[in-house]
Design an enzyme around this catalytic site. Structure first.
Site, PDB file in Angstrom:
ATOM      1  N   PHE A 185      60.535  40.671  12.534  1.00  0.00           N
ATOM      2  CA  PHE A 185      59.944  39.609  11.720  1.00  0.00           C
ATOM      3  C   PHE A 185      59.167  40.259  10.585  1.00  0.00           C
ATOM      4  O   PHE A 185      58.091  40.816  10.803  1.00  0.00           O
ATOM      5  CB  PHE A 185      59.027  38.766  12.610  1.00  0.00           C
ATOM      6  CG  PHE A 185      58.505  37.511  11.974  1.00  0.00           C
ATOM      7  CD1 PHE A 185      59.351  36.597  11.383  1.00  0.00           C
ATOM      8  CD2 PHE A 185      57.152  37.222  12.018  1.00  0.00           C
ATOM      9  CE1 PHE A 185      58.864  35.417  10.836  1.00  0.00           C
ATOM     10  CE2 PHE A 185      56.646  36.046  11.476  1.00  0.00           C
ATOM     11  CZ  PHE A 185      57.516  35.148  10.879  1.00  0.00           C
ATOM     12  N   LEU A 194      56.895  39.949   7.987  1.00  0.00           N
ATOM     13  CA  LEU A 194      55.865  39.098   7.394  1.00  0.00           C
ATOM     14  C   LEU A 194      54.774  39.903   6.702  1.00  0.00           C
ATOM     15  O   LEU A 194      54.515  39.735   5.510  1.00  0.00           O
ATOM     16  CB  LEU A 194      55.250  38.206   8.474  1.00  0.00           C
ATOM     17  CG  LEU A 194      53.999  37.410   8.092  1.00  0.00           C
ATOM     18  CD1 LEU A 194      54.311  36.426   6.971  1.00  0.00           C
ATOM     19  CD2 LEU A 194      53.423  36.691   9.304  1.00  0.00           C
ATOM     20  N   THR A 195      54.113  40.796   7.440  1.00  0.00           N
ATOM     21  CA  THR A 195      52.926  41.491   6.934  1.00  0.00           C
ATOM     22  C   THR A 195      53.263  42.420   5.772  1.00  0.00           C
ATOM     23  O   THR A 195      54.284  43.105   5.774  1.00  0.00           O
ATOM     24  CB  THR A 195      52.275  42.296   8.061  1.00  0.00           C
ATOM     25  OG1 THR A 195      52.025  41.435   9.170  1.00  0.00           O
ATOM     26  CG2 THR A 195      50.960  42.913   7.597  1.00  0.00           C
ATOM     27  N   HIS A 202      37.224  55.340  36.086  1.00  0.00           N
ATOM     28  CA  HIS A 202      38.000  56.560  36.320  1.00  0.00           C
ATOM     29  C   HIS A 202      37.253  57.829  35.884  1.00  0.00           C
ATOM     30  O   HIS A 202      37.695  58.942  36.189  1.00  0.00           O
ATOM     31  CB  HIS A 202      39.336  56.489  35.574  1.00  0.00           C
ATOM     32  CG  HIS A 202      40.385  55.695  36.275  1.00  0.00           C
ATOM     33  ND1 HIS A 202      40.319  54.329  36.413  1.00  0.00           N
ATOM     34  CD2 HIS A 202      41.545  56.089  36.877  1.00  0.00           C
ATOM     35  CE1 HIS A 202      41.396  53.903  37.059  1.00  0.00           C
ATOM     36  NE2 HIS A 202      42.143  54.950  37.363  1.00  0.00           N
ATOM     37  N   GLY A 203      36.161  57.661  35.152  1.00  0.00           N
ATOM     38  CA  GLY A 203      35.396  58.821  34.713  1.00  0.00           C
ATOM     39  C   GLY A 203      36.225  59.720  33.813  1.00  0.00           C
ATOM     40  O   GLY A 203      36.988  59.257  32.967  1.00  0.00           O
ATOM     41  N   GLU A 263      49.242  39.739  15.250  1.00  0.00           N
ATOM     42  CA  GLU A 263      49.564  38.300  15.322  1.00  0.00           C
ATOM     43  C   GLU A 263      48.312  37.432  15.159  1.00  0.00           C
ATOM     44  O   GLU A 263      48.137  36.422  15.843  1.00  0.00           O
ATOM     45  CB  GLU A 263      50.307  37.974  16.624  1.00  0.00           C
ATOM     46  CG  GLU A 263      51.685  38.626  16.661  1.00  0.00           C
ATOM     47  CD  GLU A 263      52.647  37.973  17.614  1.00  0.00           C
ATOM     48  OE1 GLU A 263      52.614  36.733  17.758  1.00  0.00           O
ATOM     49  OE2 GLU A 263      53.453  38.698  18.217  1.00  0.00           O
ATOM     50  N   SER A 304      41.071  38.486  15.591  1.00  0.00           N
ATOM     51  CA  SER A 304      40.111  37.617  16.289  1.00  0.00           C
ATOM     52  C   SER A 304      39.383  36.710  15.307  1.00  0.00           C
ATOM     53  O   SER A 304      39.054  35.557  15.624  1.00  0.00           O
ATOM     54  CB  SER A 304      39.108  38.469  17.071  1.00  0.00           C
ATOM     55  OG  SER A 304      39.759  39.191  18.100  1.00  0.00           O
ATOM     56  N   GLU A 305      39.126  37.219  14.095  1.00  0.00           N
ATOM     57  CA  GLU A 305      38.468  36.395  13.074  1.00  0.00           C
ATOM     58  C   GLU A 305      39.362  35.225  12.655  1.00  0.00           C
ATOM     59  O   GLU A 305      38.886  34.088  12.481  1.00  0.00           O
ATOM     60  CB  GLU A 305      38.124  37.263  11.860  1.00  0.00           C
ATOM     61  CG  GLU A 305      37.037  38.299  12.098  1.00  0.00           C
ATOM     62  CD  GLU A 305      37.507  39.513  12.886  1.00  0.00           C
ATOM     63  OE1 GLU A 305      36.650  40.274  13.363  1.00  0.00           O
ATOM     64  OE2 GLU A 305      38.736  39.696  13.029  1.00  0.00           O
TER      65      GLU A 305
END
Length: 386
Positions: free
Chosen positions: A125, A127-128, A343-344, A368, A371-372
């Site tokens: 796809f 798009l970007t 797990h350190g 996709e 978060s903003e």
């Protein structure tokens, strides 16, 4: 609508089948592919034979006759073990094949979908672009009509599945004209791999998803038949918004799988790793951290299945998809961080799956829709503008 997300017998059988495949086939091999930054062709071939690339498509086009919930179930189980394999499936289905199914002509569907559903070829796809990531409406790639052909010029970036040996097509968004107010008319056009002037760059050097294929694409006077227009001219923007809404559900399922995989690995480690004479899982600090991780994974599953159920039942799902994408991606990052801490020092070693999960998690808050962007979409659905 009911929030009962218990799986049907068919969906549960699918879940068990993919879980077994992920643990028996993917888990033993994927670490080597990941470290070599190598695309796992053999694993992808087996996924195609299982019908995973055709899960949500009708049988008449070579699909399995399932739904988007089935796709999410498969993605979650794969991502519990590895996200590179999961994103290859997610992008191949929701971004590669779904635009053809949703908006293609009958001829386009019959030409492309059987091969996409079988995994014989992968779709991508486009798009970007380098100068307009979240601003997808700022597309600069152009497609000019010249007789019976489109002539495409421009650049796309961060495109998954675009340069593999089995990539068959890229659906490209391009400006094909202007509205009366001067704003762009954006359309979607199918560009087959190997078309003259269509150049695929070398794979990116990435932080994570190292066994998946991600590249920059360039188009220099690329000519394709006018019949390769996908859907109506000028409707490309609306089309890819729909595709992204659906894709956010798929990414949410993937993020949930990563979050649950972090729990799986950390519980097993906490039971076997001894410190000060006893398993570290006997310590309440570790127990509480694991309890919080399980809570996040569980609620992530509720979120993506809610959005998927709304989509399957033909109900509005835009807000729920954004909610799921925002929450599950955050959870994936949080669980990966906590799993590494449990797990350190071993959590920082690539031989442990949680190191791979930590590297793979951050992109889920970006790809996709960041978060903003998800917060913007949620606010709009609440009736807020600005």
């Amino acid at each position: 609508m009911s929030l009962d997300h218990r799986l049907s017998e068919e969906h549960e059988e699918l879940r068990r089948t993919v879980e077994e495949f992920a643990h028996d086939v993917v888990a033993p091999k994927i670490g080597d592919y990941y470290e070599r930054h190598e695309f796992p062709y053999e694993i992808v071939r087996q996924m195609g034979q299982m019908g995973l690339f055709g899960l949500p498509f009708p049988e008449e086009y070579g699909g399995m006759g399932g739904d988007y919930l089935a796709l999410g179930i498969a993605l979650e189980e794969l991502a519990r073990v590895d996200s590179s394999v999961a994103i290859t499936l997610e992008a191949g289905v929701s971004l590669g094949a779904m635009p053809v199914y949703r908006f293609g002509t009958e001829e386009q569907k019959r030409e492309w979908l059987p091969k996409l559903c079988s995994g014989e070829i992968l779709g991508a796809f486009g798009l970007t672009e380098p100068d307009c990531g979240s601003d997808a409406g700022g597309t600069k790639t152009t497609a000019v009509r010249d007789g019976d052909e489109w002539v495409i010029n421009g650049t796309k970036c961060f495109i998954t599945n675009s340069g593999t040996d089995i990539t068959g097509l890229v659906t490209v968004t391009a400006v094909t004209g202007r509205k009366a107010d001067g704003s762009p008319l954006i359309s979607s056009i199918i560009v087959p791999s190997g078309t003259p002037g269509f150049t695929v760059a070398a794979p990116y050097s990435k932080v994570g998803w190292n066994a998946s294929d991600t590249r920059e694409l360039s188009f220099q006077d690329v000519r394709v038949p006018a019949a390769n227009l996908l859907g109506e001219e000028g409707r490309g923007y609306a089309q890819f918004l729909r595709i992204l809404d659906e894709g956010r559900i798929a990414i949410s399922a993937l993020a949930t799988g990563l979050a649950q995989g972090c729990v799986d690995e950390s519980v097993a480690y906490a039971k076997t790793r001894h410190a000060f004479g006893r398993p570290i899982g006997d310590n309440q600090a570790i127990q509480f951290k694991l309890a919080d991780m399980e809570l996040r994974a569980h609620m992530s599953r509720v979120a993506w299945r809610d959005a998927a159920s709304r989509l399957v039942h033909g109900e509005p799902f835009k807000k729920e998809a954004a909610l799921a994408k925002l929450y599950t991606s955050t959870v994936a990052v949080d669980n990966a961080r906590d799993a590494t801490q449990i797990h350190g020092g071993y959590g920082f070693m690539n031989e442990y799956p949680v190191a791979r999960m930590w590297r793979d998690s951050k992109i889920l808050e970006i790809g996709e829709g960041t978060s903003e962007v998800q917060r913007m979409l949620i606010a709009r659905e609440l009736g807020l503008t600005g």
